[in-house]
Write an enzyme that holds these catalytic residues in place. Structure first.
Site, mmCIF file in Angstrom:
data_model
loop_
_atom_site.group_PDB
_atom_site.id
_atom_site.type_symbol
_atom_site.label_atom_id
_atom_site.label_comp_id
_atom_site.label_asym_id
_atom_site.label_seq_id
_atom_site.Cartn_x
_atom_site.Cartn_y
_atom_site.Cartn_z
ATOM 1 N N GLU A 84 0.828 -1.213 0.000
ATOM 2 C CA GLU A 84 0.000 0.000 0.000
ATOM 3 C C GLU A 84 0.859 1.259 0.000
ATOM 4 O O GLU A 84 0.503 2.266 -0.602
ATOM 5 C CB GLU A 84 -0.916 0.000 1.231
ATOM 6 N N THR A 105 -6.637 7.829 -3.738
ATOM 7 C CA THR A 105 -6.511 7.869 -2.284
ATOM 8 C C THR A 105 -5.645 9.053 -1.868
ATOM 9 O O THR A 105 -5.945 9.746 -0.893
ATOM 10 C CB THR A 105 -5.901 6.550 -1.786
HETATM 11 N N1 LIG Z 1 -1.681 -3.995 -8.103
HETATM 12 C C1 LIG Z 1 -2.288 -2.804 -8.117
HETATM 13 N N2 LIG Z 1 -3.633 -2.741 -8.224
HETATM 14 C C2 LIG Z 1 -4.264 -1.543 -8.263
HETATM 15 N N3 LIG Z 1 -3.652 -0.354 -8.204
HETATM 16 C C3 LIG Z 1 -2.309 -0.370 -8.083
HETATM 17 C C4 LIG Z 1 -1.584 -1.586 -8.020
HETATM 18 N N4 LIG Z 1 -0.274 -1.275 -7.877
HETATM 19 C C5 LIG Z 1 -0.192 0.062 -7.867
HETATM 20 N N5 LIG Z 1 -1.407 0.626 -7.993
HETATM 21 C C6 LIG Z 1 -1.699 2.060 -8.018
HETATM 22 O O1 LIG Z 1 -2.458 2.387 -6.852
HETATM 23 C C7 LIG Z 1 -3.404 3.409 -7.139
HETATM 24 C C8 LIG Z 1 -4.787 2.886 -6.778
HETATM 25 O O2 LIG Z 1 -4.848 2.740 -5.422
HETATM 26 P P1 LIG Z 1 -5.859 3.579 -4.570
HETATM 27 O O3 LIG Z 1 -5.538 3.297 -3.152
HETATM 28 O O4 LIG Z 1 -5.866 5.021 -5.032
HETATM 29 O O5 LIG Z 1 -7.242 2.951 -5.017
HETATM 30 P P2 LIG Z 1 -8.078 1.832 -4.323
HETATM 31 O O6 LIG Z 1 -7.113 0.801 -3.853
HETATM 32 O O7 LIG Z 1 -9.150 1.391 -5.234
HETATM 33 O O8 LIG Z 1 -8.779 2.678 -3.201
HETATM 34 P P3 LIG Z 1 -9.029 2.536 -1.646
HETATM 35 O O9 LIG Z 1 -7.699 2.222 -1.028
HETATM 36 O O10 LIG Z 1 -9.571 3.889 -1.308
HETATM 37 O O11 LIG Z 1 -10.036 1.487 -1.423
HETATM 38 C C9 LIG Z 1 -3.321 3.701 -8.594
HETATM 39 O O12 LIG Z 1 -2.509 4.840 -8.763
HETATM 40 C C10 LIG Z 1 -2.612 2.487 -9.163
HETATM 41 O O13 LIG Z 1 -1.866 2.761 -10.310
HETATM 42 N N1 LIG Z 2 -8.429 4.520 5.228
HETATM 43 C C1 LIG Z 2 -7.981 4.872 3.915
HETATM 44 C C2 LIG Z 2 -8.495 3.845 2.958
HETATM 45 C C3 LIG Z 2 -8.171 4.160 1.539
HETATM 46 O O1 LIG Z 2 -7.042 3.462 1.132
HETATM 47 C C4 LIG Z 2 -8.561 6.230 3.561
HETATM 48 O O2 LIG Z 2 -9.751 6.410 3.774
HETATM 49 O O3 LIG Z 2 -7.831 7.098 3.080
#
Ligand SMILES: Nc1ncnc2c1ncn2[C@@H]1O[C@H](COP(=O)(O)OP(=O)(O)OP(=O)(O)O)[C@@H](O)[C@H]1O
Ligand SMILES: N[C@@H](CCO)C(=O)O
Length: 292
Positions: A120, A168
């Site tokens: 993350e 995020t």
């Molecule tokens: N394996 C992966 N899968 C998805 N996104 C990835 C991965 N590796 C890197 N990233 C990057 O992480 C970002 C997406 O993560 P982000 O935390 O913003 O979204 P999310 O995981 O859907 O949201 P949240 O954490 O709010 O539930 C993008 O910029 C993406 O390019």
């Molecule tokens: N707790 C995190 C989750 C998103 O990755 C936020 O709300 O920013």
């Protein structure tokens, strides 16, 4: 080759910012790993073109590095990135379980939580665990400095994903840096109510406990139509509605038997605001699962 499925997750649940997380039955990422001398990554599926294949930028590369387990890693994305559904965490959790199995490392799921959280950090700059914990352990999780607590409630859910991108990183910029004592007291009460609701699989307690006076209102402004979507979902049978993770997905907890109506109401309300949306009618899911 080892293949693992890890679920989408919804973090925060309103009152539990950076603490609460819930595994969803669907959608999910599927990650396959094969031993190699250095880590290489291939991504297919939902939003694949927005996801870096460079191991230093992909969450699974950071996990391989943390476990000292180089591999060729194929990620089939079911969870769209920047969705608020723990997309980056689903890949990280699946990779942690798959690489642990491939190299026979013998870590417990709890031990893999900080490992997957390293992934993350590669995506958002911070090693928060509130998505990777439910992606690894399933059910409802509470992450604290001294470990993770988990229960497996039975709840009907709708996750409605609008065709908007909220990263995020951006959504963390709008979180207030301080709060009033009144808001603190209200948030603690709601978080406690939600936790009791999870232990009892009670959608009314969970829904009430999702109210949050601090973080969610600031983030709702980033999601076009969110106010109308919340009202429509409640009118159709949702007991609580909040922003999922950092958004833009809106998560609804539903009265049994109302999931379909809630899903349609949320899609229609986004449509009224000029936004296309997809709804997952889902329930609380298991953590990362190894395929035979
Ligand atoms: N394996 C992966 N899968 C998805 N996104 C990835 C991965 N590796 C890197 N990233 C990057 O992480 C970002 C997406 O993560 P982000 O935390 O913003 O979204 P999310 O995981 O859907 O949201 P949240 O954490 O709010 O539930 C993008 O910029 C993406 O390019
Ligand atoms: N707790 C995190 C989750 C998103 O990755 C936020 O709300 O920013």
């Amino acid at each position: 080759m080892v293949t693992v499925r890890a679920p989408a997750t919804s973090a925060n649940l309103g009152s539990g910012f950076d603490t609460f997380g819930l595994a969803l039955d669907r959608p999910a990422d599927i990650v396959s790993v094969e031993r190699a001398h250095r880590t290489t990554i291939e991504v297919t599926g939902a939003g694949a073109r927005y996801i870096p294949e460079d191991p230093e930028k992909n969450t699974v590369g950071a996990v391989a590095e943390a476990l000292d387990a180089p591999a060729h890693i194929h990620i089939d994305k079911g969870v769209r990135p920047a969705s608020g559904l723990g997309s980056s965490a689903a890949s990280a959790a699946a990779a942690a379980v798959a690489l642990d199995e491939l190299y026979g490392l013998g870590h417990t799921r709890e031990e893999l939580v900080p490992v997957a959280a390293e992934g993350e950090a590669a995506a958002s700059g911070e090693a928060h665990s509130d998505n990777v914990a439910p992606a690894l352990l399933g059910g409802f999780t509470v992450v604290a400095d001294d470990g993770v607590t988990q229960v497996s409630p039975d709840l009907s859910l709708v996750a409605c994903l609008p065709d908007i991108v909220v990263s995020t990183r951006d959504a963390r910029q709008v979180v207030p840096t301080s709060t009033s004592m009144d808001d603190l007291v209200e948030t603690v009460g709601n978080a406690a109510t939600l936790t009791v609701g999870m232990c009892r699989s009670d959608p009314h307690l969970v829904g009430r406990g999702m109210d949050d006076p601090v973080v969610t209102p600031a983030r709702a402004d980033l999601i076009t139509g969110s106010e109308g979507v919340e009202g429509a979902a409640r009118a159709a049978g949702a007991t609580g509605v909040t922003v999922s993770g950092a958004g833009p997905t809106m998560l609804a907890v539903c009265e049994p038997g109302t999931r379909r109506a809630v899903a349609m109401a949320m899609i229609d309300a986004f449509d009224d605001a000029g936004v296309d949306a997809t709804a997952f009618q889902t329930s609380v899911g298991e953590g990362a699962t190894l395929y035979d």
